[in-house]
Design a protein around this motif. Structure first.
Motif, PDB file in Angstrom:
ATOM      1  N   VAL A  21       0.839  -1.214   0.000  1.00  0.00           N
ATOM      2  CA  VAL A  21       0.000   0.000   0.000  1.00  0.00           C
ATOM      3  C   VAL A  21       0.868   1.257   0.000  1.00  0.00           C
ATOM      4  N   ILE A  22       1.918   1.255   0.808  1.00  0.00           N
ATOM      5  CA  ILE A  22       2.807   2.424   0.867  1.00  0.00           C
ATOM      6  C   ILE A  22       3.418   2.679  -0.512  1.00  0.00           C
ATOM      7  N   SER A  44      10.133  17.949  -1.820  1.00  0.00           N
ATOM      8  CA  SER A  44      10.544  17.699  -0.429  1.00  0.00           C
ATOM      9  C   SER A  44       9.362  17.805   0.530  1.00  0.00           C
ATOM     10  N   ILE A  45       8.524  18.799   0.323  1.00  0.00           N
ATOM     11  CA  ILE A  45       7.345  18.974   1.190  1.00  0.00           C
ATOM     12  C   ILE A  45       6.387  17.803   1.024  1.00  0.00           C
ATOM     13  N   GLU A  46       6.134  17.394  -0.241  1.00  0.00           N
ATOM     14  CA  GLU A  46       5.255  16.239  -0.481  1.00  0.00           C
ATOM     15  C   GLU A  46       5.809  14.985   0.181  1.00  0.00           C
ATOM     16  N   PHE A  49       5.328  15.040   4.039  1.00  0.00           N
ATOM     17  CA  PHE A  49       3.965  14.703   4.454  1.00  0.00           C
ATOM     18  C   PHE A  49       3.624  13.240   4.161  1.00  0.00           C
ATOM     19  N   PHE A  50       4.114  12.735   3.029  1.00  0.00           N
ATOM     20  CA  PHE A  50       3.864  11.331   2.697  1.00  0.00           C
ATOM     21  C   PHE A  50       4.478  10.411   3.750  1.00  0.00           C
ATOM     22  N   TRP A  51       5.741  10.648   4.093  1.00  0.00           N
ATOM     23  CA  TRP A  51       6.398   9.756   5.051  1.00  0.00           C
ATOM     24  C   TRP A  51       5.863   9.949   6.465  1.00  0.00           C
ATOM     25  N   ALA A  53       2.666  10.542   7.065  1.00  0.00           N
ATOM     26  CA  ALA A  53       1.430   9.757   6.999  1.00  0.00           C
ATOM     27  C   ALA A  53       1.744   8.258   7.052  1.00  0.00           C
ATOM     28  N   CYS A  54       2.798   7.848   6.346  1.00  0.00           N
ATOM     29  CA  CYS A  54       3.176   6.422   6.385  1.00  0.00           C
ATOM     30  C   CYS A  54       3.616   6.012   7.785  1.00  0.00           C
ATOM     31  N   GLY A  55       4.379   6.871   8.434  1.00  0.00           N
ATOM     32  CA  GLY A  55       4.820   6.566   9.797  1.00  0.00           C
ATOM     33  C   GLY A  55       3.644   6.427  10.749  1.00  0.00           C
ATOM     34  N   ILE A  56       2.662   7.304  10.606  1.00  0.00           N
ATOM     35  CA  ILE A  56       1.463   7.218  11.444  1.00  0.00           C
ATOM     36  C   ILE A  56       0.702   5.932  11.138  1.00  0.00           C
ATOM     37  N   GLY A  57       0.587   5.589   9.853  1.00  0.00           N
ATOM     38  CA  GLY A  57      -0.112   4.356   9.474  1.00  0.00           C
ATOM     39  C   GLY A  57       0.585   3.111  10.005  1.00  0.00           C
TER      40      GLY A  57
END
Length: 162
Positions: A21-22, A44-46, A49-51, A53-57
């Motif tokens: 999924v990641i 870099s900003i994207e 935020f992506f990582w 969100a992945c870390g939280i998931g």
């Protein structure tokens, strides 16, 4: 099999799916980057935020299924899931999807151009008409103003004579 082993295998499979999924979501981010050019700051900003969100998931999955305990087979499962996805699907997915979306966007753009040309012509005619009406109204208002001014002066003259 014991219940503990089944739970660990399920947890490993969930970590595989999490890796897939990641990588799948990151591929969509790459597709967007191919379609819309980004500079290094936005990339870099994207990614940040992506990582996040992945870390939280991943943390949520670890918390729910393993009481927040990080095990190496979880990391290995996620890496295997990412690798399998990239080897089997990921190579072609970004290229095919970005090409398809680009072609669809090109087609929509061409249709919009066909539709916009008559609308542009119509708006130019409406604009000319409104300018014409505005000019005529301005002349009419000046005429009415001049007539009223003459009437007021005449009325004042009549009042002053009496």
């Amino acid at each position: 099999m014991s219940q503990d082993i089944i739970q660990e295998v399920t947890f490993f499979l969930h970590s595989l799916v999490m890796g897939i999924v990641i990588t799948f979501v990151y591929d969509w981010l790459l597709i967007i980057r191919k379609l819309i050019k980004h500079n290094t700051l936005w990339i870099s900003i994207e990614d940040l935020f992506f990582w996040l969100a992945c870390g939280i998931g991943v943390f949520y999955m670890l918390y729910k299924e393993n009481n927040g305990v990080l095990r190496w087979f979880t990391v290995i499962g996620a890496v295997i899931g990412m690798g399998c996805y990239k080897l089997l699907i990921g190579k072609w997915f970004v290229h095919i999807m970005s090409t398809c979306i680009y072609k669809i966007m090109w087609f929509v753009f061409k249709i919009l151009q066909i539709v916009v040309v008559p609308l542009k012509w119509l708006f130019s005619k409406i604009k000319k008409l409104t300018k014409f009406i505005k000019k005529k109204l301005k002349k009419l208002l000046n005429f009415i103003k001049n007539k009223l001014t003459v009437c007021i002066k005449m009325f004042k003259m009549i009042l002053c004579k009496q």
